[in-house]
Design an enzyme around this catalytic site. Sequence first.
Site, short mmCIF file in Angstrom:
data_model
loop_
_atom_site.label_atom_id
_atom_site.label_comp_id
_atom_site.label_asym_id
_atom_site.label_seq_id
_atom_site.Cartn_x
_atom_site.Cartn_y
_atom_site.Cartn_z
CG MET A 8 -0.54 4.21 6.45
SD MET A 8 -1.33 5.81 6.51
CE MET A 8 -2.14 6.02 4.98
CG ASP A 10 -5.83 -5.28 2.86
OD1 ASP A 10 -6.25 -6.29 3.22
OD2 ASP A 10 -5.69 -4.97 1.52
CB SER A 61 -1.24 -0.06 1.14
OG SER A 61 -1.75 1.10 0.98
CB THR A 62 1.20 4.02 2.32
OG1 THR A 62 -0.24 4.23 2.38
CG2 THR A 62 1.91 5.47 2.45
CG HIS A 117 -4.45 -0.87 -0.94
ND1 HIS A 117 -3.81 -0.69 0.46
CD2 HIS A 117 -4.89 -1.99 -0.99
CE1 HIS A 117 -4.40 -1.90 1.09
NE2 HIS A 117 -4.89 -2.70 0.05
#
Length: 351
Positions: A290, A293, A170-171, A196
């Site tokens: 973050m 998940d 993600s991030t 993401h």
Amino acid sequence: MTPSQNRPVRVLVVDDSALVRKLLMDGFSRNGIEVVGQASDPYRARDLLVELKPDVMTLDVEMPRMDGVTFLKHFMPAMPTPTVMISSLTQEGKRITLEALEAGAVDIIPKPGSGVVDDLPLMLDEISRRVREAARVDVSRFGRMGSAPIERVAANLDETTDKLIAIGSSTGGVEALNHIIPAFPANSCGIVVVQHMPAGVTAKFAERLNGLSAMRVKEAEDGDRVMTGLVLIAPGGMKHMTIVRSGGEYRVQLKEGAEVNFSRPAIDVLFNSVAKAAGGNVAAAVLTGMGRDGAAGLLAIRHAGGRTVVQDEATCVVYGMPKAAHDMGAAELVAPLEKIPAFLSRATKRN
């Protein structure tokens, strides 16, 4: 050895569906066939074949951890057993049917593709008749085609099905993937990725990665096959990406669904499907991001026998998702980003 006239045919039922197993067992019992055991996957079937030595085995094609045809190819030389394939995939003319017959199946019975509860019971008298006939077939010639000791079959099974790598990020994940995907050689096993990202961005991201990598990289489409040398990036937007087994192959399914962990596509959705479809034949990584998940999905993969790693805090932009996975015991290894490709490659390398 064929059954004698004064005892019933003894059958082992192998199918991943508990409903199908029950319907078959009830039908066999009504028709005077003794069900000596049942199994939901080839690994349990292997143990029961050795222990029970049934006269006949009924075998599905689509099952977790390994497809039925691959199992047949590896078990028949070690312990020849008359086998009737009962599957929705074994339709006349399909490649999988030919493979099953070449592997030693003595009969092929198409399972209803839908309406199993209504349609399969209507077939059970005929299925029972064909199982009795199969019990009289001499399949010993398959054992003469280069048999392996029974004790080696367990090890062989773990090497038969396709390997798979699953990655979630993600991030900070865009840069992380830019760093590690080019590190995989062109002949690496298939890789599936959830990063993401919003809709409309993942196709361009895959295109850029493709230009950097030895493997081919593309945005995943529904029905794509996971294969050697290919990286599939889940499309951003309104659908989750899952992996299903289709015969001896892994395929992508893009599915509608609510957000999971505030994300769609969600890493947990992908990882949970991979755990079910590939079991011990998968290695997975949770990278920077973050939230949490991917943590539960990574744990499911580890419980299924897969290999798992998370990115360490020092190389993460955000040590959220990897920490969540580590804290729940999902990761067997915490590693810096640059070490992760080597771990995943080793974990999925065929001996």
